[in-house]
Design an enzyme around this catalytic site. Structure first.
Site: not given
Ligand code: SF4
Length: 362
Positions: A50, A133, A151
């Site tokens: 990520e 996020y 996202d």
């Protein structure tokens, strides 16, 4: 054809059925068949991927992800790594603050959490470099928490499903609520990954493949307008331009003069060729003071590089020196091993401008 109302139950059923058949196989991911056999995603893998995927494509990240796992198979290994080695392994991925935070975060997990990532969004957000996020993504994917993961891909799908008229970024908070409402208690991690996959492969920015989309009967944009007009974005401000100069010296043994940037600030701790600072006014013609030593410097063109907040234009100068001059704070690096240095892309561009064969194989 009328647009049917999308309930949370519909969204989960339609999307997860689609995901079971059409998910992308990614090296950091546990696929649905493996998940059914009880395999769970490794939080270290999810976190690493990520962080790497922020501002970078899946295709580019795959090789870096494999390299990092080869070098540092566990979060404890990464925590114990030399910072410079981490920067070198990261070189080319850009946004170098991520690499600095990567090691800090690994240290925090190793030292303060016994090598185990916290399993809640709040706990994850307290780690260095982990924003809202990333925390939501790790919580959902690695710990099956019912977190709303939003996202760029998911923003696009949601904005079209609901024909969201508010422009981004102001629309984000409302979109997060919509994702939160749709995310199921069962398989929330797969739901998050399915939304990402749908955005990446079907609900693409241009020419979305709506006929293949599990939501095509429920999508307000498809039924009321042109899906491509969503998400609506606020007009972009033009980026300011900064100017500077870079000095590429090469000796008769094919070595280039390099130095290390200060540890803090933009590209902190990375490797560079000497140059001016980057300002709105200064250009290559007024940069005599920044030359690392007296040499027959020749202008050899300009390169441009776009950072998040500004565009940089660098005048590049090259000098051939008969032999390596004493290295005042820097070092002479053979061209053959330039790729092993923590050179950010902008510096590679400057060197390639002065020495076109510098990064060519063989
Ligand atoms: S129907 Fe088309 S626009 Fe709507 S979510 Fe699916 S791919 Fe996107």
């Amino acid at each position: 054809m009328t647009c049917e109302t999308l309930t949370a139950e519909d969204a989960a059923a339609l999307l997860l059925t689609w995901y079971d058949r059409h998910h992308r196989d990614l090296p950091w991911r546990v696929s649905p068949p493996m998940a059914r056999q009880g395999v769970v995603a490794d939080p270290y893998h999810v976190w690493l991927s990520e962080v790497m995927l922020q501002q970078t494509t899946v295709q580019a990240v795959k090789a870096y992800f494999d390299k990092f796992l080869r070098l540092w198979p566990t979060v404890e290994d990464l925590a114990a790594a030399d910072s410079e080695d981490v920067m070198k392994a990261w070189a080319g991925l850009g946004y170098y603050a991520r690499a600095r935070n990567l090691r800090k975060c690994a240290e925090a997990v190793a030292r303060e959490h016994g090598g185990r990532f916290p399993d809640t969004e709040e706990g994850l957000k307290a780690l260095p470099g982990v924003g809202a996020y990333t925390a939501a993504a790790i919580a959902a994917i690695a710990f099956n928490r019912r977190s709303a993961v939003l996202d760029g891909n998911v923003e696009r799908v949601i904005s079209r499903l609901y024909a969201v008229e508010t422009p981004l970024p102001a629309a984000k908070a409302g979109m997060r609520q919509l994702v939160s409402r749709l995310t199921p208690a069962d398989r929330p991690g797969d739901f998050a990954q399915a939304m990402m996959d749908l955005g990446a492969t079907i609900c693409t920015p241009k020419r979305p493949a709506c006929t293949l989309c599990p939501f095509h009967m429920k999508c307000m944009a498809l039924h009321s307008a042109d899906p491509e007009t969503f998400p609506i974005k606020a007009a972009k401000k033009e980026k300011p331009v900064r100017l500077g100069a870079a000095f590429v010296a090469i000796d008769n043994a094919d070595a280039v003069y390099l130095r290390k940037r200060p540890d803090t600030g933009l590209l902190g701790g990375m490797t560079e060729v000497p140059g001016t600072d980057w300002s709105a006014r200064r250009d290559g013609e007024t940069s005599v003071d920044a030359r690392p030593f007296a040499a027959p410097w020749e202008p050899c063109g300009t390169i441009a590089h776009v950072f998040t907040h500004f565009e940089l234009r660098l005048s590049v100068y090259r000098a051939n020196v008969a032999e390596a001059l004493p290295a005042a704070g820097g070092w002479w690096e053979p061209i053959a091993t330039l790729n092993m240095q923590a050179l950010p892309t902008v510096m590679k561009k400057a060197i390639a401008q002065a020495i076109p064969h510098a990064f060519k194989p063989g």
